[in-house]
Design a protein around this motif. Structure first.
Motif, PDB file in Angstrom:
ATOM      1  N   ARG A  41       0.825  -1.211   0.000  1.00  0.00           N
ATOM      2  CA  ARG A  41       0.000   0.000   0.000  1.00  0.00           C
ATOM      3  C   ARG A  41       0.860   1.262   0.000  1.00  0.00           C
ATOM      4  O   ARG A  41       0.573   2.233  -0.719  1.00  0.00           O
ATOM      5  N   LEU A  42       1.917   1.263   0.805  1.00  0.00           N
ATOM      6  CA  LEU A  42       2.786   2.437   0.845  1.00  0.00           C
ATOM      7  C   LEU A  42       3.456   2.687  -0.499  1.00  0.00           C
ATOM      8  O   LEU A  42       3.529   3.815  -0.988  1.00  0.00           O
ATOM      9  N   ALA A  43       3.972   1.617  -1.107  1.00  0.00           N
ATOM     10  CA  ALA A  43       4.660   1.768  -2.391  1.00  0.00           C
ATOM     11  C   ALA A  43       3.696   2.191  -3.493  1.00  0.00           C
ATOM     12  O   ALA A  43       4.052   2.983  -4.377  1.00  0.00           O
ATOM     13  N   ALA A  44       2.466   1.695  -3.457  1.00  0.00           N
ATOM     14  CA  ALA A  44       1.487   2.039  -4.488  1.00  0.00           C
ATOM     15  C   ALA A  44       1.060   3.500  -4.396  1.00  0.00           C
ATOM     16  O   ALA A  44       0.725   4.131  -5.412  1.00  0.00           O
ATOM     17  N   ALA A  45       1.061   4.062  -3.178  1.00  0.00           N
ATOM     18  CA  ALA A  45       0.629   5.447  -2.993  1.00  0.00           C
ATOM     19  C   ALA A  45       1.698   6.459  -3.358  1.00  0.00           C
ATOM     20  O   ALA A  45       1.405   7.654  -3.498  1.00  0.00           O
ATOM     21  N   TRP A  46       2.941   6.017  -3.493  1.00  0.00           N
ATOM     22  CA  TRP A  46       4.057   6.943  -3.718  1.00  0.00           C
ATOM     23  C   TRP A  46       4.062   7.580  -5.100  1.00  0.00           C
ATOM     24  O   TRP A  46       4.118   8.811  -5.207  1.00  0.00           O
ATOM     25  N   PRO A  47       3.986   6.829  -6.216  1.00  0.00           N
ATOM     26  CA  PRO A  47       4.081   7.467  -7.537  1.00  0.00           C
ATOM     27  C   PRO A  47       2.935   8.451  -7.769  1.00  0.00           C
ATOM     28  O   PRO A  47       1.764   8.154  -7.519  1.00  0.00           O
ATOM     29  N   ALA A 235       9.265   2.346  -8.602  1.00  0.00           N
ATOM     30  CA  ALA A 235       9.429   3.688  -8.045  1.00  0.00           C
ATOM     31  C   ALA A 235       9.934   3.710  -6.616  1.00  0.00           C
ATOM     32  O   ALA A 235      10.480   4.720  -6.175  1.00  0.00           O
ATOM     33  N   ALA A 236       9.747   2.618  -5.890  1.00  0.00           N
ATOM     34  CA  ALA A 236      10.053   2.675  -4.456  1.00  0.00           C
ATOM     35  C   ALA A 236      10.499   1.324  -3.926  1.00  0.00           C
ATOM     36  O   ALA A 236      10.247   0.272  -4.528  1.00  0.00           O
ATOM     37  N   VAL A 237      11.177   1.395  -2.770  1.00  0.00           N
ATOM     38  CA  VAL A 237      11.614   0.212  -2.029  1.00  0.00           C
ATOM     39  C   VAL A 237      11.169   0.391  -0.585  1.00  0.00           C
ATOM     40  O   VAL A 237      11.336   1.472  -0.011  1.00  0.00           O
ATOM     41  N   ALA A 274      12.950   5.685  -4.451  1.00  0.00           N
ATOM     42  CA  ALA A 274      12.882   6.145  -3.068  1.00  0.00           C
ATOM     43  C   ALA A 274      12.846   4.952  -2.123  1.00  0.00           C
ATOM     44  O   ALA A 274      12.225   3.928  -2.422  1.00  0.00           O
ATOM     45  N   VAL A 275      13.512   5.091  -0.969  1.00  0.00           N
ATOM     46  CA  VAL A 275      13.446   4.094   0.096  1.00  0.00           C
ATOM     47  C   VAL A 275      12.428   4.613   1.111  1.00  0.00           C
ATOM     48  O   VAL A 275      12.673   5.605   1.797  1.00  0.00           O
TER      49      VAL A 275
END
Length: 295
Positions: A41-47, A235-237, A274-275
């Motif tokens: 959920r966190l990674a999906a909300a980032w981009p 986009a994220a880790v 992004a981490v």
């Protein structure tokens, strides 16, 4: 930790972006949510979020130390004790700045004007909040002045040239160097993640090939660190640390918190991704906690 390290880490005179409960991402959580589901959920909300836009357009250093020390620091125990406890005396003039602004310049020519940390402010930070003296308490270091210079550092937008102050110290040929701008500050995140056993890991190092991230994992006096997990997107880790209680019935656990390094293996080099912090959902900067010597 001496005053200037704490000041730089806190991001003095900085712009604050929106909180994680809004455009920064979903800090709230369902206690029934699994660690993997939260990371997804966190990674999906980032981009495409407002915060990602700030991350890509602001000044977010990835591995800028609080100080660059000369290669021969320190000549002896007296000098080191004086430095760590903030016993520095000024025997010269510090530059007087007029505009209060400084520019960060990226390789593509883009620029960003930020509040300047004056030489006087940096010097005062060095003399405040020092470690308690436990030996060589009469020794001092003499600062002979400061001059403006630049350093190239890594940021979320790639390499950038930032302003720094180079302080002359009596007896040392090379200067003691400090950033003259601070990172734009990320806000505090939301509430904790999904319960005991799943925690944040503070990114502290990256392997030469970019495929392994080292992070510090905290645990209490009656807990142990288990192998962690990584969730990755383009986009994220997200690094997920796991701990387990080792307490026995009726046992009094030491009221201590320790931290140790753990490696997290990626499927491909980190690159510009992004981490994200597992608890807050905020992007992390690499925090080595160590000064850089030489150069």
């Amino acid at each position: 930790m001496r005053g200037i390290r704490a000041a730089v880490a806190a991001g003095l005179a900085v712009a604050v972006v929106a909180g994680c409960g809004g455009p920064m991402g979903p800090a709230g959580y369902d206690r029934a949510e699994t660690p993997h589901a939260r990371a997804v959920r966190l990674a999906a909300a980032w981009p495409g979020s407002a915060s990602e836009q700030r991350w890509r357009t602001g000044y977010w250093p990835l591995d800028v130390p609080a100080e660059w020390l000369p290669a021969d620091a320190f000549h002896n125990g007296e000098d080191k004790a004086a430095y760590l406890s903030g016993r520095l005396v000024l025997r010269g003039a510090l530059p007087q700045t007029l505009s209060g602004k400084a520019e960060v310049v990226w390789a593509d020519g883009s620029r960003l004007s930020l509040p300047l940390l004056s030489a006087d402010r940096v010097f005062r930070g060095l003399t405040q909040g020092g470690a308690v003296c436990s030996g060589h308490c009469d020794a001092v270091l003499t600062v002979t002045g400061a001059r403006p210079a630049t350093r190239t550092v890594r940021t979320s937008r790639g390499a950038a040239v930032i302003p720094v102050w180079e302080f002359g110290v009596a007896g040392y040929a090379a200067p003691f160097t400090y950033p003259a701008v601070a990172a734009e500050r990320l806000p505090d995140g939301g509430p904790s993640g999904p319960g005991p056993g799943s925690e944040s890991a503070q990114w502290s190092g990256t392997s030469a090939d970019g495929r392994t991230l080292t992070a510090m994992v905290e645990h209490g006096g009656c807990s142990e660190v288990l192998p962690g997990e990584v969730y990755e997107t383009d986009a994220a880790v997200v690094l997920i640390a796991h701990t387990r209680s080792t307490a026995r019935r009726g046992e009094a656990c030491p009221a201590v918190v320790t931290a140790g390094p753990q490696d997290f293996r990626l499927t491909r080099p980190l690159g510009s991704r992004a981490v994200l912090d597992f608890v807050s959902g905020l992007p992390q900067a690499q925090q080595s906690g160590q000064p850089v010597q030489g150069g």
